[in-house]
Structure formats: structure tokens, C-alpha cells
Write a protein that holds these residues in place. Structure first.
Motif, PDB file in Angstrom:
ATOM      1  N   THR A  75       2.160   8.663   2.525  1.00 54.14           N
ATOM      2  CA  THR A  75       1.595   9.604   3.498  1.00 54.14           C
ATOM      3  C   THR A  75       2.320   9.513   4.831  1.00 54.14           C
ATOM      4  N   ASN A  79       0.863  -1.186   0.000  1.00 57.76           N
ATOM      5  CA  ASN A  79       0.000   0.000   0.000  1.00 57.76           C
ATOM      6  C   ASN A  79       0.900   1.237   0.000  1.00 57.76           C
ATOM      7  N   TRP A  80       1.428   1.554  -1.170  1.00 58.62           N
ATOM      8  CA  TRP A  80       2.444   2.592  -1.261  1.00 58.62           C
ATOM      9  C   TRP A  80       1.878   4.002  -1.111  1.00 58.62           C
ATOM     10  N   ASP A  81       0.602   4.183  -1.430  1.00 60.47           N
ATOM     11  CA  ASP A  81      -0.011   5.499  -1.210  1.00 60.47           C
ATOM     12  C   ASP A  81      -0.046   5.813   0.285  1.00 60.47           C
ATOM     13  N   LYS A  82      -0.493   4.848   1.071  1.00 59.66           N
ATOM     14  CA  LYS A  82      -0.537   5.024   2.521  1.00 59.66           C
ATOM     15  C   LYS A  82       0.873   5.196   3.076  1.00 59.66           C
TER      16      LYS A  82
END
Length: 224
Positions: free
Chosen positions: A61, A55-58
Motif C-alpha cells: 500500500t 508486513n508486505w500488504d502494508k
């Protein structure tokens, strides 16, 4: 009770005065871990959870959250007694995290995050938190056992486990003083199981038991 509290306050003040007189730096807010450090630790643990599923978006962040929190805390680090070595270790680990996460390197991202946690635990210790820093170190070390095994580095895993056992001996008496006899026995049983799995180079068993130990560490924290 009132007199007891007043005595504790005076003893704390006297200790700070003596430390200051001896040239030892003390945190400006002794006993209270800054929110910025708590954010760094929470985001680092978050990344370790999300890296295996990509989960690279998370993760991006969380990396930004760590960067901002470190920028916020670093100007006061030295004033509160943080050594240059620890500050440099966290900065280096953050650089590694930025590189690994950008490359979507799961193993590298988890390792860098755990390195950040290792540095943050030492910064937590400056503020004498309610939960002993040694329990935070147990958390870091058990995660490191898992990472070492995943990297097929049993020599490193043995060192990590030995460090875990050493750290446990430092905090065991405190755990027992907090009515932690049962959870202490559980943790020691886990250490024995991990050592057996390590001797057998049983990756699955060692990883499973290290994860169990992490849950026991959560129980240790709840004692405080």
C-alpha cells in the motif's frame, strides 16, 4: 510588528526577483513543502518500520502511495528547481523499491526506502522548510548507519557516520540558536558513542546508539 512583517515580505520578494534575474529557479510555493513530497517521505519511513516484520500488504500500500505521489509531483519538479540528477535518483530508488518489495527482500526494501528519503530531503530543501533540510539528512544518515551495519559493511558505516558528523556541523549553529544546547550535547555524545562502537565493530552497540540518535533527531525537529 506590522512594519517588521512587511519588511520580511519585501525582502523575500526581492530575493526571489534577484534569483530569477540571475537565472536561478525558485519554487512556485516557496516555504510550503508540497503534500505529495510529504506523502513520499511518510510512506518511505513507514516501509522501513514494517519491512523487518514482513508486513508486505502494508508495504504494498505504501509503495503504491509513493508511486502515485511521485507521479503527482514530478511534472512540477523541474519548474521548482529540482535537478535532473535528484529526479533520476528518486525514480531509480523507486524502481529498486518496487523490485525488492515484490521479492519480499526486507534488506533491499529498507535500503531502497532510505534512498528515496535521501532524494526527498533534497526536494524538501527547495522549499526552505521550517525544519532545516540538514536535520532531515541526519535522519537519513543515521538510518543508513543501521543498514550498513546490518549488511556487515563497516567501511560503508564509517562513511555514513562521517557524513552524519559533517552534516551535523552544518546545522549545529541553527540548533543552538533555537535553544537546543541540551539536545545538541546529547547528539554529539551519541556520535562519540557510535564512533567507539564502530571502532570496536560492535554491531549491537552501534545499532542501538544509532537508533538512540534517531530519537534525538526527533527532538531536534521539535525545536522548530
Amino acid at each position: 510588528m506590522k512594519n517588521h512583517v512587511q519588511s520580511l515580505v519585501w525582502l523575500t520578494l526581492i530575493a526571489i526577483i534577484l534569483l530569477t534575474a540571475c537565472g536561478v529557479k525558485t519554487p512556485s510555493n516557496l516555504g510550503v513543502v508540497p503534500n505529495s513530497l510529504q506523502t513520499i517521505e511518510a510512506d518511505a519511513e513507514d516501509i522501513i518500520d514494517f519491512a523487518p516484520i514482513g508486513n508486505w500488504d502494508k508495504i504494498g500500500t505504501d509503495v503504491t502511495g509513493i508511486e502515485n505521489a511521485w507521479k503527482s509531483y514530478q511534472p512540477k519538479a523541474g519548474k521548482d528547481g529540482a535537478s535532473r540528477e535528484i529526479q533520476d535518483a528518486l525514480t531509480s530508488a523507486l524502481t529498486q523499491l518496487e523490485t525488492a518489495s515484490t521479492a519480499k527482500d526486507s534488506a533491499g526494501t529498507m535500503q531502497a526506502s532510505n534512498n528515496i528519503s535521501a532524494a526527498v530531503v533534497e526536494l524538501f530543501a527547495l522549499y526552505h522548510p521550517t525544519i532545516p533540510a540538514d536535520i532531515g539528512r541526519l535522519d537519513v544518515l543515521e538510518r543508513q548507519v543501521i543498514l550498513d551495519v546490518a549488511a556487515n559493511d563497516y567501511s560503508a558505516a564509517r562513511t555514513s557516520l562521517a557524513n552524519t558528523k559533517s552534516d551535523w556541523e552544518k546545522v549545529k549553529s541553527s540548533v543552538l540558536e533555537h535553544n537546543g544546547q541540551e539536545v545538541a550535547a546529547d547528539f554529539e555524545a551519541s556520535l562519540t558513542e557510535q564512533e567507539s562502537a564502530l571502532d570496536a565493530k560492535d554491531e549491537a552497540a552501534l545499532t542501538s546508539e544509532a537508533k538512540n540518535a534517531l530519537e534525538i533527531v526527533d527532538a531536534l525537529e521539535e525545536l522548530y
